[in-house]
Design an enzyme around this catalytic site. Structure first.
Site, PDB file in Angstrom:
ATOM      1  N   GLY A  60      -6.173  29.722   4.047  1.00  0.00           N
ATOM      2  CA  GLY A  60      -7.633  29.757   4.011  1.00  0.00           C
ATOM      3  C   GLY A  60      -8.136  30.963   4.793  1.00  0.00           C
ATOM      4  O   GLY A  60      -7.423  31.952   4.998  1.00  0.00           O
ATOM      5  N   GLY A  61      -9.354  30.836   5.284  1.00  0.00           N
ATOM      6  CA  GLY A  61      -9.970  31.943   6.027  1.00  0.00           C
ATOM      7  C   GLY A  61      -9.187  32.320   7.277  1.00  0.00           C
ATOM      8  O   GLY A  61      -9.351  33.425   7.814  1.00  0.00           O
ATOM      9  N   GLY A 105      -1.481  68.971  -4.933  1.00  0.00           N
ATOM     10  CA  GLY A 105      -2.384  68.406  -3.928  1.00  0.00           C
ATOM     11  C   GLY A 105      -1.619  67.679  -2.837  1.00  0.00           C
ATOM     12  O   GLY A 105      -2.074  67.585  -1.690  1.00  0.00           O
ATOM     13  N   ALA A 106      -0.436  67.168  -3.192  1.00  0.00           N
ATOM     14  CA  ALA A 106       0.355  66.429  -2.205  1.00  0.00           C
ATOM     15  C   ALA A 106       0.787  67.348  -1.061  1.00  0.00           C
ATOM     16  O   ALA A 106       0.970  66.891   0.069  1.00  0.00           O
ATOM     17  CB  ALA A 106       1.561  65.795  -2.880  1.00  0.00           C
TER      18      ALA A 106
HETATM   19  C1  HXC Z   1      -6.479  18.489  11.390  1.00  0.00           C
HETATM   20  C2  HXC Z   1      -4.310  18.681  10.687  1.00  0.00           C
HETATM   21  C3  HXC Z   1      -4.638  19.783   9.908  1.00  0.00           C
HETATM   22  C4  HXC Z   1      -5.975  20.239   9.921  1.00  0.00           C
HETATM   23  C5  HXC Z   1      -2.554  19.413   9.673  1.00  0.00           C
HETATM   24  N1  HXC Z   1      -3.009  18.469  10.497  1.00  0.00           N
HETATM   25  N2  HXC Z   1      -3.532  20.217   9.281  1.00  0.00           N
HETATM   26  N3  HXC Z   1      -5.221  18.046  11.425  1.00  0.00           N
HETATM   27  N4  HXC Z   1      -6.850  19.562  10.680  1.00  0.00           N
HETATM   28  N5  HXC Z   1      -6.354  21.294   9.236  1.00  0.00           N
HETATM   29  C6  HXC Z   1      -2.240  17.439  11.162  1.00  0.00           C
HETATM   30  C7  HXC Z   1      -1.724  16.377  10.217  1.00  0.00           C
HETATM   31  O1  HXC Z   1      -2.683  15.380  10.061  1.00  0.00           O
HETATM   32  C8  HXC Z   1      -0.497  15.887  10.974  1.00  0.00           C
HETATM   33  O2  HXC Z   1      -0.910  15.025  11.989  1.00  0.00           O
HETATM   34  C9  HXC Z   1       0.022  17.116  11.633  1.00  0.00           C
HETATM   35  O3  HXC Z   1      -1.068  18.036  11.683  1.00  0.00           O
HETATM   36  C10 HXC Z   1       1.141  17.767  10.862  1.00  0.00           C
HETATM   37  O4  HXC Z   1       0.774  17.894   9.520  1.00  0.00           O
HETATM   38  P1  HXC Z   1       1.737  17.447   8.334  1.00  0.00           P
HETATM   39  O5  HXC Z   1       0.925  17.426   7.104  1.00  0.00           O
HETATM   40  O6  HXC Z   1       2.481  16.224   8.717  1.00  0.00           O
HETATM   41  O7  HXC Z   1       2.778  18.658   8.340  1.00  0.00           O
HETATM   42  P2  HXC Z   1       3.444  19.401   7.120  1.00  0.00           P
HETATM   43  O8  HXC Z   1       3.995  18.420   6.136  1.00  0.00           O
HETATM   44  O9  HXC Z   1       4.383  20.380   7.717  1.00  0.00           O
HETATM   45  O10 HXC Z   1       2.261  20.158   6.379  1.00  0.00           O
HETATM   46  C11 HXC Z   1       1.535  21.169   7.074  1.00  0.00           C
HETATM   47  C12 HXC Z   1       0.294  21.583   6.245  1.00  0.00           C
HETATM   48  C13 HXC Z   1      -0.535  20.344   5.911  1.00  0.00           C
HETATM   49  C14 HXC Z   1       0.777  22.275   4.961  1.00  0.00           C
HETATM   50  C15 HXC Z   1      -0.460  22.603   7.073  1.00  0.00           C
HETATM   51  O11 HXC Z   1      -0.759  19.595   7.096  1.00  0.00           O
HETATM   52  C16 HXC Z   1      -1.864  20.696   5.326  1.00  0.00           C
HETATM   53  O12 HXC Z   1      -1.950  21.001   4.118  1.00  0.00           O
HETATM   54  N6  HXC Z   1      -2.900  20.628   6.146  1.00  0.00           N
HETATM   55  C17 HXC Z   1      -4.242  20.888   5.722  1.00  0.00           C
HETATM   56  C18 HXC Z   1      -4.442  22.359   5.519  1.00  0.00           C
HETATM   57  C19 HXC Z   1      -5.873  22.665   5.198  1.00  0.00           C
HETATM   58  O13 HXC Z   1      -6.344  22.348   4.104  1.00  0.00           O
HETATM   59  N7  HXC Z   1      -6.576  23.225   6.198  1.00  0.00           N
HETATM   60  C20 HXC Z   1      -7.900  23.584   6.061  1.00  0.00           C
HETATM   61  C21 HXC Z   1      -7.873  24.911   5.347  1.00  0.00           C
HETATM   62  S1  HXC Z   1      -9.467  25.561   5.141  1.00  0.00           S
HETATM   63  P3  HXC Z   1       0.055  13.911  12.601  1.00  0.00           P
HETATM   64  O14 HXC Z   1      -0.827  13.112  13.507  1.00  0.00           O
HETATM   65  O15 HXC Z   1       0.622  13.160  11.460  1.00  0.00           O
HETATM   66  O16 HXC Z   1       1.104  14.638  13.376  1.00  0.00           O
HETATM   67  C22 HXC Z   1      -9.575  26.529   6.430  1.00  0.00           C
HETATM   68  C23 HXC Z   1     -10.853  27.268   6.439  1.00  0.00           C
HETATM   69  C24 HXC Z   1     -10.831  28.290   7.505  1.00  0.00           C
HETATM   70  O17 HXC Z   1      -8.769  26.646   7.247  1.00  0.00           O
HETATM   71  C25 HXC Z   1     -12.002  29.186   7.262  1.00  0.00           C
HETATM   72  C26 HXC Z   1     -12.102  30.207   8.313  1.00  0.00           C
HETATM   73  C27 HXC Z   1     -13.201  31.165   8.002  1.00  0.00           C
END
Ligand code: HXC
Length: 537
Positions: free
Chosen positions: A193-194, A427-428
């Site tokens: 993401g961002g 040019g290079a």
């Molecule tokens: C809160 C999160 C989290 C998040 C993971 N966790 N991502 N908690 N916010 N964004 C937590 C899970 O609930 C879990 O908690 C622990 O972290 C580990 O995650 P798992 O899923 O068990 O690990 P894994 O299987 O290795 O997968 C990792 C992952 C997946 C691929 C990152 O967790 C995932 O897809 N997370 C969401 C990603 C996402 O959509 N993020 C937002 C993106 S948008 P427990 O308690 O079970 O340990 C964004 C916008 C930013 O970031 C913009 C900026 C401008």
């Protein structure tokens, strides 16, 4: 008697107060120690074990390995998030998913943040962002490199817009710190993401193979929007970004290798824009390198490996390549010459004849700008047949992209030395750090060919009629090609005009460069006063 009793009473009193004081302090110390122990466990042993099973180190282990032993000082260990939605008030972890602080690498101070995947997947909360911003501010105020070890599931989903605001606070600081202090990012887990834009704003990105990925939108969204099926690894793994996008500058096989490479990378750069990289001690070695005489092949159409030239010119084992697998027709990296850190930009005849194209121009320009921002002198090695022709290149804006390299080299005020080993066409020739765009010293080997274009193409144009009217056109064409090559395929026309300062024997190159860079170490140059230039982005 009365006096004796009074003294005993006073003695007992002080003993009681003293022991009360001790137990009071002991309790305080115990409380502090238990908090430290709790913080050090991050999201708990089970989650730490899970990371280890994946082959990953924890945030604290990474920092311990990266820094000189015992030098790391943590800042903000006891910070907790302030979220009360979705039961978050009952799930608090000291440090809130990021370890921040300062330490030393090879005796030089650095600021560091390392996201802790064991706490909410290292996701960025409002307070995590505050911790990162605080350490970035400390780095800028004190002129110290900023290192980010990224391992995060992105925005803390339970916090919504507060997390987005936190990201923007970081992006803003990354931008303001650009060119002030070196900023280095290592991606050691997810970065989606961002969130990708903070590393993207830093100077160098390194990715760990198979355990890290970077993308703006993941495979599921890609499938929904474009119907494309792609894995995370294919879409944004280390190889995808090292070879295809060029987003990552370096790749490591595992966490340990990444941290070792990071220490090495840092050694080539100064602490901030006002300083120079410290020289390494140089014990005079064999400065004449006869092997350089044997590198250029007999015919100019035969390729050779420019990295052999770099290795012969540089101090032993000093070449550190950047962007090795991206646009390999140009080679960029750091090296040392007599202990001095030097940025090298070199055409690579081994790949696409060393031609300049869209990607190689962008790669070269970005590297030149880093070196110039941080006072690292530049060495440009030239063997370039020109710009790559064709619709693909024109429609992908070779004009604007080629101009980036031209702009970056023209604008650079650091010491700039050029060596033309063989071809410098069209040019290079101008672009590759010619005298005309501000190079300080321009060398050429006797094998150099400096002309508007290659002898074959040039003679076919200017002797078109003679070749056509000849009874033996092929023979005539060859004759004219040799005639043209004889006049122009050498360095002497350019040397006559002073565009080349000296034609040197290859074996003397290292010796000449040591002296030239030594001379230029006191160079002072500045650009016309302006707000900022407008590089064709
Ligand atoms: C809160 C999160 C989290 C998040 C993971 N966790 N991502 N908690 N916010 N964004 C937590 C899970 O609930 C879990 O908690 C622990 O972290 C580990 O995650 P798992 O899923 O068990 O690990 P894994 O299987 O290795 O997968 C990792 C992952 C997946 C691929 C990152 O967790 C995932 O897809 N997370 C969401 C990603 C996402 O959509 N993020 C937002 C993106 S948008 P427990 O308690 O079970 O340990 C964004 C916008 C930013 O970031 C913009 C900026 C401008």
């Amino acid at each position: 008697m009365y006096f004796l009793i009074l003294r005993c009473l006073i003695y007992l009193d002080t003993q009681i107060i003293y022991s009360l004081k001790i137990s009071f302090l002991e309790n305080k110390i115990e409380l502090l120690e238990s908090k430290i122990a709790e913080a050090k466990l991050g999201g708990g042993q089970a989650r730490i074990d899970k990371e280890h099973k994946k082959g990953k180190l924890t945030a604290r282990e990474r920092i311990e390995i990266l820094c000189d032993p015992g030098s790391f000082e943590e800042v903000g260990m006891l910070v907790q998030h302030r979220s009360n939605d979705f039961g978050m008030e009952n799930q608090k972890f000291l440090g809130d998913g990021v370890v921040t602080g300062f330490g030393k690498i090879e005796g030089r101070a650095v600021c560091i943040f390392a996201q802790d995947f064991t706490v909410f997947g290292g996701s960025l909360s409002e307070t995590q962002a505050e911790k990162i911003c605080k350490i970035m501010d400390l780095a800028v105020k004190n002129g110290l490199p900023m290192i980010g070890l990224n391992d995060s599931g992105g925005a803390r989903i339970q916090e919504g817009v507060k997390s987005l605001g936190g990201y923007a606070d970081i992006f803003y600081r990354n931008t303001l710190a650009s060119g002030v202090i070196p900023q280095l990012s290592v991606i050691m887990g997810p970065c989606a993401g961002g969130a990708v834009y903070s590393p993207a704003l830093t100077d160098f990105i390194m990715m760990v193979e198979h355990s890290s990925y970077m993308f703006v939108t993941g495979p599921n969204v890609v499938k929904t929007v474009t119907n494309e099926e792609v894995s995370s690894e294919e879409l944004g793994g280390a190889q995808a970004h090292a070879v295809k996008s060029g987003v990552t500058h370096l790749v490591a096989h595992n966490d340990l290798e990444a941290l070792a490479k990071l220490r090495q990378l840092l050694s080539y750069m100064p602490q901030n824009w006002k300083e120079k990289t410290p020289d390494l001690p140089y014990t005079r070695d064999e400065e004449i390198r006869p092997k350089l005489n044997d590198i250029i092949p007999e015919y100019s159409s035969i390729p050779y490996d420019m990295k052999e030239v770099i290795v012969q010119i540089g101090d032993e084992n000093s070449f550190f390549e950047i962007h090795e697998d991206y646009a390999p027709n140009i080679v960029v990296g750091f090296m040392r010459i007599a202990g001095k850190s030097i940025g090298v930009v070199a055409n690579q005849p081994n790949y696409l004849a060393g031609v300049l194209d869209v990607n190689s121009s962008k790669k070269g320009a970005r590297f030149v700008r880093f070196c110039d921002a941080f006072n690292i002198p530049l060495l440009v090695l030239v063997d370039v047949p020109g710009f790559l022709p064709g619709t693909d290149q024109e429609w992908n804006a070779i004009i604007s992209n080629g101009a980036k390299l031209l702009y970056a080299l023209s604008e650079a005020t650091v010491p700039k030395i050029t060596l033309i080993t063989r071809k410098a066409y069209g040019g290079a020739y101008d672009v590759m750090n010619s005298k005309h765009i501000g190079a300080d010293i321009n060398y050429a080997w006797p094998s150099a060919e400096i002309a508007v274009m290659g002898a074959k193409g040039a003679s076919e144009i200017i002797f078109k009629n003679e070749i056509k009217q000849s009874e033996k056109p092929e023979e005539m064409a060859k004759l004219k090609e040799l005639e043209y090559a004889d006049i122009f395929a050498n360095p002497y026309k350019a040397a006559e005009r002073g565009f080349i300062d000296e034609v040197i024997l290859p074996e003397l190159t290292r010796k000449k460069l040591i002296r030239a860079f030594d001379l230029l170490s006191g160079k002072e140059a500045s650009l016309p006063k302006k707000k900022h230039g407008n590089i064709p982005l």
